[in-house]
Design a protein around this motif. Structure first.
Motif, short mmCIF file in Angstrom:
data_model
loop_
_atom_site.label_atom_id
_atom_site.label_comp_id
_atom_site.label_asym_id
_atom_site.label_seq_id
_atom_site.Cartn_x
_atom_site.Cartn_y
_atom_site.Cartn_z
N ARG A 5 0.83 -1.21 0.00
CA ARG A 5 0.00 0.00 0.00
C ARG A 5 0.86 1.25 0.00
O ARG A 5 0.56 2.24 -0.68
CB ARG A 5 -0.93 -0.01 1.22
CG ARG A 5 -1.97 1.11 1.18
CD ARG A 5 -3.04 0.93 2.23
NE ARG A 5 -2.52 1.04 3.59
CZ ARG A 5 -2.49 0.04 4.47
NH1 ARG A 5 -2.95 -1.15 4.13
NH2 ARG A 5 -2.00 0.21 5.68
N GLU A 23 -10.06 10.14 -0.17
CA GLU A 23 -9.97 9.51 -1.49
C GLU A 23 -9.04 8.30 -1.45
O GLU A 23 -9.34 7.26 -2.03
CB GLU A 23 -9.47 10.52 -2.53
CG GLU A 23 -10.51 11.57 -2.92
CD GLU A 23 -9.95 12.65 -3.83
OE1 GLU A 23 -10.72 13.19 -4.63
OE2 GLU A 23 -8.74 12.95 -3.73
N ALA A 25 -8.34 6.57 1.25
CA ALA A 25 -8.99 5.57 2.11
C ALA A 25 -10.02 4.76 1.31
O ALA A 25 -10.11 3.54 1.43
CB ALA A 25 -9.65 6.25 3.30
N GLU A 26 -10.78 5.46 0.46
CA GLU A 26 -11.77 4.77 -0.37
C GLU A 26 -11.10 3.85 -1.39
O GLU A 26 -11.54 2.74 -1.63
CB GLU A 26 -12.64 5.80 -1.09
CG GLU A 26 -13.74 5.18 -1.94
CD GLU A 26 -14.61 6.21 -2.62
OE1 GLU A 26 -15.52 5.80 -3.37
OE2 GLU A 26 -14.38 7.42 -2.41
N HIS A 27 -9.98 4.32 -1.97
CA HIS A 27 -9.26 3.52 -2.97
C HIS A 27 -8.74 2.22 -2.37
O HIS A 27 -8.85 1.16 -2.99
CB HIS A 27 -8.10 4.34 -3.53
CG HIS A 27 -7.23 3.59 -4.48
ND1 HIS A 27 -7.57 3.37 -5.80
CD2 HIS A 27 -6.01 2.97 -4.30
CE1 HIS A 27 -6.62 2.67 -6.39
NE2 HIS A 27 -5.67 2.41 -5.51
N PHE A 28 -8.18 2.29 -1.16
CA PHE A 28 -7.57 1.10 -0.54
C PHE A 28 -8.54 0.35 0.37
O PHE A 28 -8.17 -0.69 0.93
CB PHE A 28 -6.34 1.51 0.27
CG PHE A 28 -5.19 1.99 -0.57
CD1 PHE A 28 -4.44 1.10 -1.33
CD2 PHE A 28 -4.85 3.33 -0.61
CE1 PHE A 28 -3.39 1.53 -2.11
CE2 PHE A 28 -3.78 3.78 -1.39
CZ PHE A 28 -3.06 2.87 -2.14
N GLU A 29 -9.75 0.92 0.55
CA GLU A 29 -10.76 0.30 1.41
C GLU A 29 -10.25 0.14 2.84
O GLU A 29 -10.36 -0.92 3.45
CB GLU A 29 -11.22 -1.04 0.82
CG GLU A 29 -11.88 -0.92 -0.54
CD GLU A 29 -12.37 -2.25 -1.09
OE1 GLU A 29 -12.00 -3.29 -0.50
OE2 GLU A 29 -13.12 -2.25 -2.07
N VAL A 30 -9.65 1.21 3.34
CA VAL A 30 -9.20 1.27 4.73
C VAL A 30 -9.74 2.56 5.34
O VAL A 30 -10.36 3.38 4.65
CB VAL A 30 -7.65 1.25 4.83
CG1 VAL A 30 -7.10 -0.06 4.28
CG2 VAL A 30 -7.02 2.43 4.10
N SER A 31 -9.48 2.78 6.63
CA SER A 31 -9.95 3.99 7.28
C SER A 31 -9.04 5.17 6.98
O SER A 31 -7.86 4.99 6.60
CB SER A 31 -10.01 3.77 8.80
OG SER A 31 -8.71 3.61 9.32
#
Length: 300
Positions: A5, A23, A25-31
């Motif tokens: 990451r 943006e 966080a949404e791309h990597f699906e993390v907080s």
């Protein structure tokens, strides 16, 4: 993994002047908190990454930043270059430019290790271009329009929310929500014509709904078929059947015992071998093939 990451964050920042933590966080699906921890890790490693607060702010790299190649092992450098090359094959935005820069940084010549051509032999560039349109439509959530020819040759105009490209059994397919039929459908790319990506953006549907739209595949009846394929048809044997299903006979022919779908496709598939194949079992498939051959013979 965090290390993957972190390198991808650097790759993203090399291509963007500014990006926000939400943006990423949404791309990597993390907080968002995880992203800020990653930013702290990168800063601690000496990478000049900074955040601008307030409206219009975000995360960025210093304009004159150059990735320190000493941070990466020889193997990691090669893996990054090979991964970028595979991205450039799929025409990922700006991947070719980044590949050039990193190749120069690592003092390596670009090795042309992969080539993907989505089009069948003898087709023009128009077929390959279809995949670029579909890929862009999937990533940007935009509706596509095309004419579609069914297996019986019927033509119909379709409007589709594209979801996923699939390669299966020697052919490419598109899964998506068909607005014309108001249900999920799977389309064979080779049967699509006059493909167009519209300006209309769609909202992604519940992922679970996709499974309900392709259940016909799960209810398909499969049967065990035993074939004898002559040595003249050997070039197709290991291309199309698993090695464990193949037995080579003493005179050069092959016996193939495998599971195949029991439908009209099966008869046409066996016919594609011409005189190089003989059905050993089951008997009813042999009878169906004989009937089909009689129909063909009657036409001539």
């Amino acid at each position: 993994m965090q290390i993957n990451r972190l390198f991808e964050i650097i790759y993203i920042l090399l291509n963007k002047e500014l990006i926000t933590a939400p943006e990423l966080a949404e791309h990597f699906e993390v907080s968002v908190r995880t992203i800020y921890r990653d930013i702290d890790t990168l800063s601690s490693a000496g990478i000049p990454i900074y955040a601008v607060q307030g409206k219009g702010g975000g995360i960025s790299l210093l304009d004159d930043y150059i990735l320190d190649k000493s941070l990466l092992t020889e193997k990691e450098q090669n893996e990054i270059l090979y991964a970028l090359q595979s991205l450039s094959i799929a025409k990922a935005p700006e991947s070719e430019d980044v590949l050039d820069r990193l190749s120069r940084l690592f003092n390596k010549n670009k090795t042309s290790w992969i080539e993907v051509d989505f089009s069948p032999w003898g087709s023009d560039e128009k077929r390959s271009f279809q995949f670029t349109i579909i890929k862009d439509a999937i990533l940007s959530h935009r509706i596509i329009e095309f004419n579609y020819f069914s297996s019986s040759g019927e033509k119909s105009a379709r409007r589709v929310e594209p979801v996923k490209l699939i390669f299966k059994v020697h052919a490419w397919y598109l899964q998506g929500f068909c607005l014309t039929r108001n249900a999920y459908r799977t389309f064979k790319i080779a049967r699509m014509a006059d493909l167009l990506m519209t300006e209309q953006v769609f909202t992604e549907r519940v992922p679970g709904e996709l499974k309900n739209g392709v259940q016909a595949e799960k209810t398909q009846k499969w049967i065990q078929v035993c074939l004898r394929i002559s040595d003249e048809g050997a070039y197709r044997v290991y291309d199309e059947f698993d090695e464990k299903d193949v037995t080579k006979n003493g005179e050069g022919s092959f016996t193939v015992t495998t599971l195949l779908p029991e439908n009209e496709w099966l008869i046409r598939y066996i016919l594609s071998f011409g005189a190089d194949v003989k059905i050993l079992s089951p008997p009813h498939i042999r009878d169906r093939l004989r009937n089909e051959l009689n129909k063909i013979s009657s036409k001539y």
